[in-house]
Design an enzyme around this catalytic site. Structure first.
Site, short mmCIF file in Angstrom:
data_model
loop_
_atom_site.label_atom_id
_atom_site.label_comp_id
_atom_site.label_asym_id
_atom_site.label_seq_id
_atom_site.Cartn_x
_atom_site.Cartn_y
_atom_site.Cartn_z
N LYS A 169 0.82 -1.22 0.00
CA LYS A 169 0.00 0.00 0.00
C LYS A 169 0.85 1.26 0.00
O LYS A 169 0.48 2.26 -0.60
CB LYS A 169 -0.95 0.01 1.20
N LYS B 64 -5.00 -10.07 -7.27
CA LYS B 64 -6.16 -10.22 -6.40
C LYS B 64 -7.29 -9.30 -6.87
O LYS B 64 -7.02 -8.19 -7.31
CB LYS B 64 -5.71 -9.81 -4.99
N LYS C 134 -10.59 -3.57 -4.43
CA LYS C 134 -11.41 -2.34 -4.51
C LYS C 134 -10.70 -1.25 -5.29
O LYS C 134 -11.33 -0.36 -5.84
CB LYS C 134 -11.65 -1.79 -3.09
P1 TYM Z 1 -10.82 -5.43 3.71
O1 TYM Z 1 -11.81 -4.38 3.97
O2 TYM Z 1 -9.72 -5.19 2.74
O3 TYM Z 1 -11.56 -6.75 3.20
C1 TYM Z 1 -12.65 -7.28 3.91
C2 TYM Z 1 -12.58 -8.80 3.88
O4 TYM Z 1 -12.59 -9.27 2.52
C3 TYM Z 1 -11.50 -10.15 2.31
N1 TYM Z 1 -11.04 -9.99 0.91
C4 TYM Z 1 -10.97 -11.01 0.04
N2 TYM Z 1 -11.25 -12.31 0.16
C5 TYM Z 1 -11.08 -13.10 -0.94
N3 TYM Z 1 -10.63 -12.61 -2.13
C6 TYM Z 1 -10.34 -11.31 -2.30
N4 TYM Z 1 -9.93 -10.83 -3.48
C7 TYM Z 1 -10.50 -10.44 -1.18
N5 TYM Z 1 -10.31 -9.10 -0.99
C8 TYM Z 1 -10.64 -8.86 0.30
C9 TYM Z 1 -10.43 -9.69 3.28
O5 TYM Z 1 -9.49 -10.72 3.53
C10 TYM Z 1 -11.28 -9.35 4.49
O6 TYM Z 1 -11.56 -10.50 5.25
N6 TYM Z 1 -7.76 -5.41 7.62
C11 TYM Z 1 -9.06 -5.84 7.19
C12 TYM Z 1 -10.18 -5.25 7.99
C13 TYM Z 1 -10.08 -5.45 9.48
C14 TYM Z 1 -10.30 -6.66 10.17
C15 TYM Z 1 -10.14 -6.33 11.56
C16 TYM Z 1 -10.58 -7.96 9.79
C17 TYM Z 1 -9.82 -4.50 10.39
N7 TYM Z 1 -9.87 -5.01 11.66
C18 TYM Z 1 -10.27 -7.30 12.53
C19 TYM Z 1 -10.71 -8.92 10.78
C20 TYM Z 1 -10.57 -8.59 12.14
C21 TYM Z 1 -9.22 -5.40 5.74
O7 TYM Z 1 -8.58 -4.53 5.26
O8 TYM Z 1 -10.22 -6.00 5.09
#
Ligand code: TYM
Length: 344
Positions: free
Chosen positions: A115, A207, A210
């Site tokens: 990032k 991947k 967004k």
């Molecule tokens: P974020 O917002 O990027 O994504 C949310 C969830 O979606 C999953 N994900 C995917 N799974 C499969 N294939 C993909 N291409 C894909 N893109 C995203 C992510 O793995 C995630 O589960 N850091 C986290 C948010 C967070 C969090 C937490 C998660 C903050 N605090 C505590 C669990 C527990 C994040 O950026 O997710």
């Protein structure tokens, strides 16, 4: 090992363009776990501002994620749904964890490197400390299970390291924990099934994300039926027929990805999909995938847009969830303050 009551926690960033990867990798798991576990699902708006956000868009994206949770089937009455910034204890515990985690641990985080890119000097301090806030999210509720996609695995390992170091550093001389009792559980990542890493529809080596500038690379939860169909028809494939066994998907990332998506949407395995479509024409499989994806996602999109427009309802859900989350968070923080030695 001490056992803690089972509790599920997970979060999704309100950064717009919620997509099929978020849905299959995380949100469908959230829905399923509600049947067997007590669950807390958080819209992590404090994480979102680690990179610049326009305030009005952030507000709208918080409502979008909340609406997606509910449209997908999460029950905000039975479980807790809230946005992180309404519970100040997340930031407070994150600060304490900033003093527990080591620079060396954070320096290894691949997501920060991706990032921040080349211009690391210009990345926010928050982006660097992102994983300590994530550890705080989970441990504030002493959650034991965390459903996430594959890309969050390293962050979960760090959360376990932080929990372990906190327990080691602070409990050794504390008579209340004399019998080897620990305070924080070591949370377990739940990363299972055929779609833990959904790939871009335009490039099977990237991947689904967004932030991909090509909207055709992903299926957004907000896409209507025609858009979904068009994006899948245009999805990159190779000229070969589908193989009849999993081994035949090796070296064919685009085919592998579409088979994984089909499997996840039906709740089956890649082997099931190949048993049904293997050796057949790829276009037959693609048509079936179009129908299936539209059937599963389009109604969620419609419901999500309807809910998202109802600000009073969504904001009420978040406020109610925050009130319930805060009660638990406050109880944990009382104990944490005592353990650390603060006066309260
Ligand atoms: P974020 O917002 O990027 O994504 C949310 C969830 O979606 C999953 N994900 C995917 N799974 C499969 N294939 C993909 N291409 C894909 N893109 C995203 C992510 O793995 C995630 O589960 N850091 C986290 C948010 C967070 C969090 C937490 C998660 C903050 N605090 C505590 C669990 C527990 C994040 O950026 O997710």
């Amino acid at each position: 090992m001490q056992s803690f009551p089972q509790l599920v926690f997970s979060g999704v960033q309100p950064t717009g363009n919620l997509h099929l990867g978020n849905y299959l990798g995380a949100i469908t798991k959230f829905v399923a776990l509600q049947e067997t576990h007590e669950c807390i699902y958080c819209v992590v708006d404090l994480h979102a501002i680690t990179v610049a956000q326009k305030p009005a868009e952030l507000t709208s994206n918080i409502r979008e994620v909340t609406a997606a949770f509910i449209a997908a089937g999460i029950d905000p009455k039975k479980h807790v749904v809230f946005n992180q910034s309404q519970v100040a204890e997340h930031a407070e515990l994150a600060w304490i964890f900033n003093c527990v985690a080591r620079m060396g641990w954070l320096n290894r985080m691949t997501q920060f490197k991706e990032k921040a890119g080349k211009d690391r000097e210009n990345a926010s301090v928050g982006l660097y400390a992102y994983p300590t806030l994530m550890a705080a999210d989970i441990l504030l509720y002493r959650a034991t299970h965390v459903p996430v996609g594959e890309d969050q695995k390293q962050h979960l390992e760090l959360a376990r390291d932080i929990a372990q170091k906190f327990n080691n550093d602070f409990l050794a001389d504390n008579p209340e924990f004399a019998d080897g009792k620990t305070f924080f559980p070591l949370p377990e990542p739940l990363i299972q099934g055929p779609a833990t890493r959904v790939m871009s529809l335009r490039d099977g080596s990237k991947k689904m994300s967004k932030s991909d500038p090509s909207d055709n690379s992903r299926i957004n939860l907000a896409d209507d039926a025609d858009t979904i169909a068009q994006k899948i028809r245009k999805a990159k494939t190779d000229p070969d027929a589908l193989p009849s066994a999993i081994e035949g998907l090796a070296g064919r990332p685009e085919a592998d990805n579409l088979v994984g998506i089909y499997a996840a949407l039906t709740g089956g395995t890649k082997a099931d999909v190949l048993a049904q479509f293997g050796s057949g024409n790829f276009s037959t499989f693609k048509s079936a995938l179009v129908d299936l994806t539209v059937e599963k996602l389009a109604p969620i999109g419609v419901e999500m847009r309807r809910l998202q427009a109802d600000h009073a309802y969504i904001d009420g859900v978040l406020r109610d969830g925050a009130n319930r989350a805060r009660e638990r968070a406050a109880a944990t923080m009382m104990q944490v303050r005592d353990i650390v030695g603060f006066i309260r």
